[in-house]
Scaffold this motif. Structure first.
Motif, PDB file in Angstrom:
ATOM      1  N   LEU A 236       9.752  61.423  62.309  1.00 38.64           N
ATOM      2  CA  LEU A 236       8.635  60.518  62.590  1.00 38.64           C
ATOM      3  C   LEU A 236       8.591  59.330  61.642  1.00 38.64           C
ATOM      4  CD1 LEU A 236       5.900  63.254  63.186  1.00 38.64           C
ATOM      5  CD2 LEU A 236       7.325  62.079  64.888  1.00 38.64           C
ATOM      6  N   SER A 237       9.622  59.118  60.836  1.00 38.61           N
ATOM      7  CA  SER A 237       9.646  57.985  59.908  1.00 38.61           C
ATOM      8  C   SER A 237      10.678  56.955  60.371  1.00 38.61           C
ATOM      9  CB  SER A 237       9.918  58.478  58.485  1.00 38.61           C
ATOM     10  OG  SER A 237      11.149  59.179  58.408  1.00 38.61           O
ATOM     11  N   LEU A 238      11.743  56.781  59.619  1.00 34.85           N
ATOM     12  CA  LEU A 238      12.767  55.806  60.005  1.00 34.85           C
ATOM     13  C   LEU A 238      13.407  56.106  61.357  1.00 34.85           C
ATOM     14  CD1 LEU A 238      14.463  55.040  56.571  1.00 34.85           C
ATOM     15  CD2 LEU A 238      13.222  53.424  58.024  1.00 34.85           C
ATOM     16  N   PRO A 239      13.661  57.381  61.712  1.00 35.38           N
ATOM     17  CA  PRO A 239      14.189  57.626  63.055  1.00 35.38           C
ATOM     18  C   PRO A 239      13.260  57.127  64.161  1.00 35.38           C
ATOM     19  CG  PRO A 239      14.563  59.534  61.674  1.00 35.38           C
ATOM     20  CD  PRO A 239      13.683  58.605  60.890  1.00 35.38           C
ATOM     21  N   LEU A 240      11.959  57.295  63.985  1.00 34.77           N
ATOM     22  CA  LEU A 240      11.021  56.775  64.983  1.00 34.77           C
ATOM     23  C   LEU A 240      11.064  55.257  65.026  1.00 34.77           C
ATOM     24  CD1 LEU A 240       8.787  57.172  67.037  1.00 34.77           C
ATOM     25  CD2 LEU A 240       7.142  57.342  65.144  1.00 34.77           C
ATOM     26  N   PHE A 241      11.173  54.614  63.867  1.00 38.43           N
ATOM     27  CA  PHE A 241      11.305  53.156  63.821  1.00 38.43           C
ATOM     28  C   PHE A 241      12.551  52.699  64.575  1.00 38.43           C
ATOM     29  CE2 PHE A 241      13.131  49.587  61.117  1.00 38.43           C
ATOM     30  CZ  PHE A 241      12.428  48.582  61.763  1.00 38.43           C
ATOM     31  N   ALA A 242      13.688  53.347  64.318  1.00 29.13           N
ATOM     32  CA  ALA A 242      14.924  52.979  65.007  1.00 29.13           C
ATOM     33  C   ALA A 242      14.803  53.196  66.511  1.00 29.13           C
ATOM     34  CB  ALA A 242      16.096  53.780  64.442  1.00 29.13           C
ATOM     35  N   LEU A 243      14.133  54.268  66.908  1.00 30.38           N
ATOM     36  CA  LEU A 243      13.944  54.537  68.330  1.00 30.38           C
ATOM     37  C   LEU A 243      13.091  53.455  68.982  1.00 30.38           C
ATOM     38  CD1 LEU A 243      14.208  56.429  70.785  1.00 30.38           C
ATOM     39  CD2 LEU A 243      12.168  57.635  69.962  1.00 30.38           C
ATOM     40  N   LEU A 244      12.011  53.063  68.314  1.00 30.37           N
ATOM     41  CA  LEU A 244      11.150  52.008  68.862  1.00 30.37           C
ATOM     42  C   LEU A 244      11.902  50.694  68.993  1.00 30.37           C
ATOM     43  CD1 LEU A 244       7.820  52.742  66.940  1.00 30.37           C
ATOM     44  CD2 LEU A 244       8.337  53.222  69.349  1.00 30.37           C
ATOM     45  N   LEU A 245      12.745  50.381  68.017  1.00 30.91           N
ATOM     46  CA  LEU A 245      13.546  49.154  68.115  1.00 30.91           C
ATOM     47  C   LEU A 245      14.466  49.190  69.329  1.00 30.91           C
ATOM     48  CD1 LEU A 245      14.723  48.410  64.445  1.00 30.91           C
ATOM     49  CD2 LEU A 245      12.845  47.365  65.705  1.00 30.91           C
ATOM     50  N   THR A 246      14.953  50.370  69.652  1.00 30.40           N
ATOM     51  CA  THR A 246      15.936  50.507  70.728  1.00 30.40           C
ATOM     52  C   THR A 246      15.285  50.462  72.109  1.00 30.40           C
ATOM     53  OG1 THR A 246      17.301  51.871  69.254  1.00 30.40           O
ATOM     54  CG2 THR A 246      17.804  51.956  71.606  1.00 30.40           C
ATOM     55  N   VAL A 247      14.155  51.131  72.260  1.00 30.53           N
ATOM     56  CA  VAL A 247      13.551  51.234  73.595  1.00 30.53           C
ATOM     57  C   VAL A 247      12.627  50.061  73.910  1.00 30.53           C
ATOM     58  CG1 VAL A 247      13.711  53.741  73.544  1.00 30.53           C
ATOM     59  CG2 VAL A 247      11.604  52.642  72.770  1.00 30.53           C
ATOM     60  N   LEU A 248      12.181  49.330  72.881  1.00 25.97           N
ATOM     61  CA  LEU A 248      11.308  48.174  73.104  1.00 25.97           C
ATOM     62  C   LEU A 248      12.077  46.886  72.840  1.00 25.97           C
ATOM     63  CD1 LEU A 248       8.060  49.431  71.294  1.00 25.97           C
ATOM     64  CD2 LEU A 248       8.602  49.544  73.744  1.00 25.97           C
ATOM     65  N   PRO A 249      12.038  45.917  73.731  1.00 27.62           N
ATOM     66  CA  PRO A 249      12.753  44.653  73.505  1.00 27.62           C
ATOM     67  C   PRO A 249      12.221  43.953  72.263  1.00 27.62           C
ATOM     68  CG  PRO A 249      12.024  44.843  75.793  1.00 27.62           C
ATOM     69  CD  PRO A 249      11.354  45.946  75.041  1.00 27.62           C
ATOM     70  N   GLN A 250      13.151  43.470  71.432  1.00 27.35           N
ATOM     71  CA  GLN A 250      12.780  42.796  70.187  1.00 27.35           C
ATOM     72  C   GLN A 250      13.071  41.309  70.309  1.00 27.35           C
ATOM     73  OE1 GLN A 250      11.217  44.651  67.832  1.00 27.35           O
ATOM     74  NE2 GLN A 250      11.484  46.341  69.287  1.00 27.35           N
ATOM     75  N   ALA A 251      11.997  40.534  70.447  1.00 34.87           N
ATOM     76  CA  ALA A 251      12.162  39.094  70.576  1.00 34.87           C
ATOM     77  C   ALA A 251      12.132  38.394  69.227  1.00 34.87           C
ATOM     78  CB  ALA A 251      11.064  38.515  71.479  1.00 34.87           C
ATOM     79  N   SER A 252      11.617  39.078  68.206  1.00 33.39           N
ATOM     80  CA  SER A 252      11.493  38.469  66.887  1.00 33.39           C
ATOM     81  C   SER A 252      11.330  39.563  65.848  1.00 33.39           C
ATOM     82  CB  SER A 252      10.298  37.512  66.839  1.00 33.39           C
ATOM     83  OG  SER A 252       9.091  38.244  66.947  1.00 33.39           O
ATOM     84  N   LEU A 253      11.352  39.159  64.581  1.00 33.42           N
ATOM     85  CA  LEU A 253      11.096  40.111  63.510  1.00 33.42           C
ATOM     86  C   LEU A 253       9.649  40.597  63.508  1.00 33.42           C
ATOM     87  CD1 LEU A 253      13.112  38.602  60.512  1.00 33.42           C
ATOM     88  CD2 LEU A 253      13.522  40.786  61.670  1.00 33.42           C
TER      89      LEU A 253
END
Length: 418
Positions: free
Chosen positions: A365-382
């Protein structure tokens, strides 16, 4: 009254050690930022994540166990270290072999360099394996609060690296830096770990069935694998969706933020972890936990606000103007770092009370969750990445708080009456 606040002589020595650590890393990063290729900061961080992945499966598990039992003074330090070196080398060796085999395959499968392969990857992995011995000795000194020895090890490890980053040993490029790192860790491993292995060794298999350190293996494997791997993936995913320029900015912000969470988080491990581990009752344990929140979190949050307001000159000072992130994005990442620091307090409480299954579970629920959110949600900016970062650590903090207050734990044995 003197015992209510950790700024004792020991805590002052711990604070000085943390400042020295951060200053050394900042000087190293500044040298990299001034090189001809400023994205070297990001690429070096990727290589170091491989290094960290190998050593972290030992340090975040067996190493924390050594610190806990050394603080309690319930176990023979020689036997503790022998078991730790056997267990740590075993799990880190397995991680090293898995990385050597899996990294080229994953890069080819995903069609981009998620993590360095070839000679760069091999040097980083080998350096991490050699670093296990010195790191476990450092954990023993952490539990015993031997700050002078810890500072000497820090200087011995980073001085050659700074010389290499300055260009005095040749061109400033990753392969040279990794070669220097490998040689340094080899010398430290021979000098520090070998003395614990010269005496009579018990059957190595006993370390897996008898040693109290075995309870920390699961936590070490979970955190040691998932955190560096998730960081590697997060950088690669941001570089794929945005660019390596944004990744370099994020890496620089994380490094600069270590002046806050590195000091406050370091004090949790150096000062409060031994105190929580030595607590002989749940009441005493919760008292130390509450004290850590009170004395560290509010000041750290205030410093983060000041950091955000002054980032316009802090980031160019530590790096260059190119590393300055947009204000909205940096605010979200700093909120995430505040939540991250807060989550470390109950996390160390879980370590101190040996609730290792909860540690291993919560790591997802820490960095792995962050990496998962980056992958499944489009990242248009920082900025969107920063929102994912803050959300992940809010979940992680909530989980750790629930576990430390609801799950039963082990505490130090009462001292025998004289």
């Amino acid at each position: 009254m003197a015992r209510s606040f950790p700024l004792s002589r020991d805590a002052a020595a711990a604070l000085a050690l943390l400042v020295l650590t951060l200053a050394t890393r900042a000087a190293f990063d500044k040298l990299l930022a001034l090189s001809s290729d400023w994205t070297l900061v990001a690429h070096w961080a990727q290589a170091q994540s491989l290094f960290d992945l190998v050593v972290a499966v030992s340090i975040t598990g067996v190493g924390q166990g050594i610190a806990v039992f050394a603080a309690r003074k319930e176990t023979d330090p020689g036997g503790l270290m022998r078991d730790g070196l056997v267990l740590g080398t075993f799990v880190s060796g397995g991680a090293a072999l898995a990385l050597i085999a899996a990294t080229p395959f994953l890069n080819g499968l995903l069609g981009r360099e998620v993590a360095p392969a070839g000679s760069i990857g091999a040097l980083a992995i080998a350096g991490g394996l050699l670093a296990v011995g010195p790191a476990l000795v450092y954990a023993l000194w952490q539990g015993r609060r031997q700050r002078g020895k810890m500072a000497a090890l820090l200087a011995a490890g980073w001085t050659p690296m700074a010389l290499a980053a300055s260009g005095l040993l040749g061109g400033v490029e990753i392969r040279t830096l990794l070669l220097v790192q490998l040689c340094v860790q080899f010398v430290l491993a021979v000098a520090l770990a070998a003395p614990f292995l010269r005496g009579r060794m018990r059957d190595q298999g006993q370390a897996f069935s008898v040693s109290p350190l075995r309870r920390f293996l699961l936590a070490g494997i979970s955190i040691g694998v998932m955190s560096p791997a998730s960081t590697i993936w997060a950088r690669a995913e941001l570089a794929h969706q945005l660019s390596w320029d944004e990744v370099a900015q994020l890496q620089a912000l994380w490094r600069a933020s270590e002046w806050v969470n590195g000091i406050a988080g370091g004090l949790i491990g150096l000062v409060f972890l031994p105190r929580m581990a030595a607590a002989r009752s749940r009441i005493a344990f919760l008292s130390e936990l509450e004290r850590a929140f009170r004395l560290l979190l509010a000041p750290a949050a205030a410093v983060y606000v000041l950091f955000w307001l002054a980032q316009g000159w802090i980031m160019p000072f530590l790096y260059t103007e190119r590393f300055l992130m947009p204000a909205g994005a940096s605010a979200l990442f700093l909120v995430g770092d505040t939540l991250r620091l807060a989550s470390w307090i109950p996390l160390h409480g879980l370590y101190a009370s040996e609730r290792t299954t909860a540690i291993a579970t919560g790591e997802f629920l820490s960095l792995p969750l962050f990496a998962l959110l980056l992958t499944v949600l489009p990242q248009a900016s920082l900025a969107s990445a920063g929102a994912c970062y803050a959300a992940a650590y809010l979940v992680y903090l909530s989980f750790n708080l629930w576990c430390v207050h609801r799950l039963p734990g082990r505490y130090a044995l009462p001292q025998p009456s004289s």
